[in-house]
Design a protein around this motif. Structure first.
Motif, PDB file in Angstrom:
ATOM      1  N   ARG A  84     -18.270  12.741  15.675  1.00  0.00           N
ATOM      2  CA  ARG A  84     -17.919  11.619  16.502  1.00  0.00           C
ATOM      3  C   ARG A  84     -17.252  12.889  17.803  1.00  0.00           C
ATOM      4  O   ARG A  84     -17.247  13.181  18.826  1.00  0.00           O
ATOM      5  N   TYR A  85     -16.703  13.906  17.149  1.00  0.00           N
ATOM      6  CA  TYR A  85     -15.638  14.914  17.878  1.00  0.00           C
ATOM      7  C   TYR A  85     -16.400  15.715  18.674  1.00  0.00           C
ATOM      8  O   TYR A  85     -16.131  16.234  20.056  1.00  0.00           O
ATOM      9  N   ALA A  96     -12.922  23.402  18.109  1.00  0.00           N
ATOM     10  CA  ALA A  96     -11.672  22.734  17.996  1.00  0.00           C
ATOM     11  C   ALA A  96     -10.441  22.937  16.950  1.00  0.00           C
ATOM     12  O   ALA A  96      -9.222  22.535  16.925  1.00  0.00           O
ATOM     13  N   PHE A  97     -10.861  23.010  15.435  1.00  0.00           N
ATOM     14  CA  PHE A  97      -9.457  23.927  14.987  1.00  0.00           C
ATOM     15  C   PHE A  97      -8.988  25.120  15.706  1.00  0.00           C
ATOM     16  O   PHE A  97      -7.773  24.916  15.255  1.00  0.00           O
ATOM     17  N   ASP A  98      -9.186  25.761  16.621  1.00  0.00           N
ATOM     18  CA  ASP A  98      -8.774  26.784  17.165  1.00  0.00           C
ATOM     19  C   ASP A  98      -7.635  26.252  18.275  1.00  0.00           C
ATOM     20  O   ASP A  98      -7.124  27.026  18.673  1.00  0.00           O
ATOM     21  N   THR A  99      -8.182  24.840  18.400  1.00  0.00           N
ATOM     22  CA  THR A  99      -6.883  23.849  19.543  1.00  0.00           C
ATOM     23  C   THR A  99      -5.681  23.647  18.075  1.00  0.00           C
ATOM     24  O   THR A  99      -5.003  22.940  19.246  1.00  0.00           O
ATOM     25  N   THR A 444      -8.941  17.070  10.787  1.00  0.00           N
ATOM     26  CA  THR A 444      -9.340  15.856  11.465  1.00  0.00           C
ATOM     27  C   THR A 444      -9.086  15.135  11.872  1.00  0.00           C
ATOM     28  O   THR A 444      -8.993  14.501  13.193  1.00  0.00           O
ATOM     29  N   ILE A 445      -7.771  14.251  11.392  1.00  0.00           N
ATOM     30  CA  ILE A 445      -7.273  13.067  11.364  1.00  0.00           C
ATOM     31  C   ILE A 445      -6.176  13.499  12.381  1.00  0.00           C
ATOM     32  O   ILE A 445      -6.750  12.394  13.754  1.00  0.00           O
ATOM     33  N   PHE A 446      -5.440  14.815  12.847  1.00  0.00           N
ATOM     34  CA  PHE A 446      -4.759  15.316  14.290  1.00  0.00           C
ATOM     35  C   PHE A 446      -5.282  15.541  15.300  1.00  0.00           C
ATOM     36  O   PHE A 446      -4.990  14.461  16.205  1.00  0.00           O
ATOM     37  N   LEU A 447      -6.794  15.662  15.452  1.00  0.00           N
ATOM     38  CA  LEU A 447      -7.375  15.960  16.213  1.00  0.00           C
ATOM     39  C   LEU A 447      -8.142  14.864  16.624  1.00  0.00           C
ATOM     40  O   LEU A 447      -7.814  14.579  17.984  1.00  0.00           O
TER      41      LEU A 447
END
Length: 493
Positions: A84-85, A96-99, A444-447
């Motif tokens: 979804r992200y 995404a993880f880089d953020t 994943t939950i944090f993002l």
């Protein structure tokens, strides 16, 4: 058309305006858009299932059937949120993880941990190459002798050495074949090949379980009930947690899934995120297609995984057989051949043996193929994020991906030559993935909470199950760390 536009057309990670498409609203049309999940299933139904899952069944019997099912289902909720992200934000997993907040060394701390895990999982790739070599030697022993003799005419010492390790040559040939195939095609070919192989392996394995019902190894209702007692035998704890890390959607597959979704076109078809209601409608539609893809593939790999486990529990466990070391493939072949003894199907032993060897080749080769394709893409993305190498365009990125499609299979081959113990290599990779799983689920939950667009979901029910997945994955990883520490303390002087 400008040079930049031409690059965008061929760049699967760009989001040009002319790539926007309306999502399919009918199931018959939506199912045709399934693909990323089947690539994932091709990676999932591999060493973990053929070797680790059957090995777990051989050690624990039917007792841990509940763990296999839980492992297959629970992680899909995290997979869906990562997909979804990618659709909503158009970002790869590592981007995404880089953020994420926290320490950085060119890129985020979790990207570095992914790199460590990925390198550890090369042990699993090594096991695939070695086990394919065992299967090929078992199928063509005369050819193995001929190959070893041919090498011996050139270097006598090597010929004598290969006579005792005849799977080495086949493992090397498998490595070359995988590299050639990886260099010759992109996403579409990958999707077609893996779909065919997944279907063939699943049908063969399920058929083998059905045949058991007419043999002395038949599976009864009491056996299935024993599989749901929620017991965890002490003799199989280490293998059980390794199996949880590998079976179902492992850490490697979770990180890779958004890349396949992006290459398939889910994010491009939705278009760049905007406040426009039309974008929100398209994003919801393509997210539903992605969910269909994820859950359909879950059904496929769960059926295959359970079938492998039942074969190990029903045939190997009663005989005290454990598939490992150089005798792994011969032991696994007994799982398919022995049930036919003394039955009207005994005449099919030869055909079944050929079917098993072809199935073993398909299971292991496709996982080697898909895992290398995914790891190569992620490595190039990592190098870009950390600033070591930034591609000048999609062609440069594709060339670098192909470089790693050569490097990783050769690295894995060296690992197999060094250790020659497939089950130990698989267990090492499985533990690395199990330890990485809670970090991926937590990230994943944090993002999702930080960057969520409520117009695209998730629903409250999906949110609850994602949290349950995080809690369950963390509990398993914590116990795995405790078990490893206890084992280390017990063996220390």
């Amino acid at each position: 058309m400008s040079e930049q536009q031409a690059h965008e057309v061929h760049d699967l990670y760009s989001m040009p305006a002319d790539a926007v498409q309306e999502p399919p609203h009918q199931f018959s049309k939506a199912i045709r858009q399934v693909g990323p999940g089947l690539i994932l299933a091709a990676s999932i139904v591999g060493t973990g299932e053929l070797i680790n899952t059957t090995g777990l069944g051989a050690k624990a019997g039917f007792t841990l059937l509940w763990l296999i099912l839980l492992s297959c289902v629970i992680k899909v909720f995290v997979q869906v949120e990562l997909g979804r992200y990618a659709i909503v934000h158009g970002k790869t997993t590592l981007a995404a993880f880089d953020t994420l907040p926290g320490p950085r060394l060119g890129t985020s701390w979790i990207c570095w941990l992914w790199l460590i895990m990925m390198l550890a999982t090369q042990a699993q790739i090594a096991a695939m190459e070695g086990t394919v070599g065992q299967a090929a030697h078992m199928a063509f022993p005369a050819a193995s002798d001929a190959l070893a003799s041919a090498v011996g005419t050139i270097v006598p010492a090597w010929g004598d050495f290969l006579q005792t390790r005849q799977e080495y040559l086949w493992a090397a040939l498998t490595t070359v074949a995988a590299v050639v195939l990886l260099l010759s095609g992109g996403y579409r070919r990958l999707e077609k090949i893996t779909t065919i192989l997944v279907a063939a392996v699943t049908l063969f394995t399920v058929g083998s379980v059905i045949v058991l019902q007419w043999t002395r190894f038949h599976i009864g209702i009491s056996d299935i009930k024993a599989g749901f007692t929620l017991a965890l035998p002490a003799t199989a704890v280490g293998l059980a947690f390794s199996a949880f890390g590998i079976t179902g959607v492992g850490a490697s597959e979770l990180v890779a899934y958004p890349y396949w979704c992006i290459e398939k076109g889910y994010a491009r078809h939705a278009g760049p995120r905007s406040a426009d209601d039309n974008w929100a409608r398209r994003a919801r539609g393509w997210t539903r297609v992605m969910q269909l893809d994820a859950w359909f593939s879950m059904l496929v790999f769960t059926i295959a995984t359970v079938a492998f486990y039942l074969l190990g529990a029903a045939v190997l466990h009663p005989q005290g057989l454990d598939p490992k070391g150089p005798d792994m493939i011969p032991t696994l072949s007994r799982m398919y051949l022995e049930p036919l003894e003394g039955t009207p199907l005994a005449g099919l032993r030869g055909l079944t043996r050929v079917g098993f060897l072809l199935g073993a080749w398909a299971v292991l080769f496709k996982t080697l193929y898909v895992a290398t394709a995914a790891n190569s893409r992620l490595t190039v993305d990592f190098l870009n994020l950390v600033g070591v190498w930034r591609p000048a365009g999609p062609e440069a990125r594709e060339r670098m991906v192909k470089v790693f499609c050569v490097v990783y299979p050769i690295l894995a081959l060296g690992l197999y030559y060094a250790f020659r113990e497939p089950q130990g290599l698989i267990k090492a990779g499985g533990i690395a993935q199990a330890l990485m799983l809670p970090l991926i689920a937590g990230a994943t939950i944090f993002l999702r909470r930080r960057d969520n667009d409520p117009r695209v979901g998730p629903s409250l029910l999906s949110d609850v199950f994602t949290w349950l997945a995080f809690v369950g994955i963390t509990a398993v990883a914590s116990y795995s760390v405790y078990d490893l520490a206890s084992s280390f303390m017990a063996t220390s002087p």
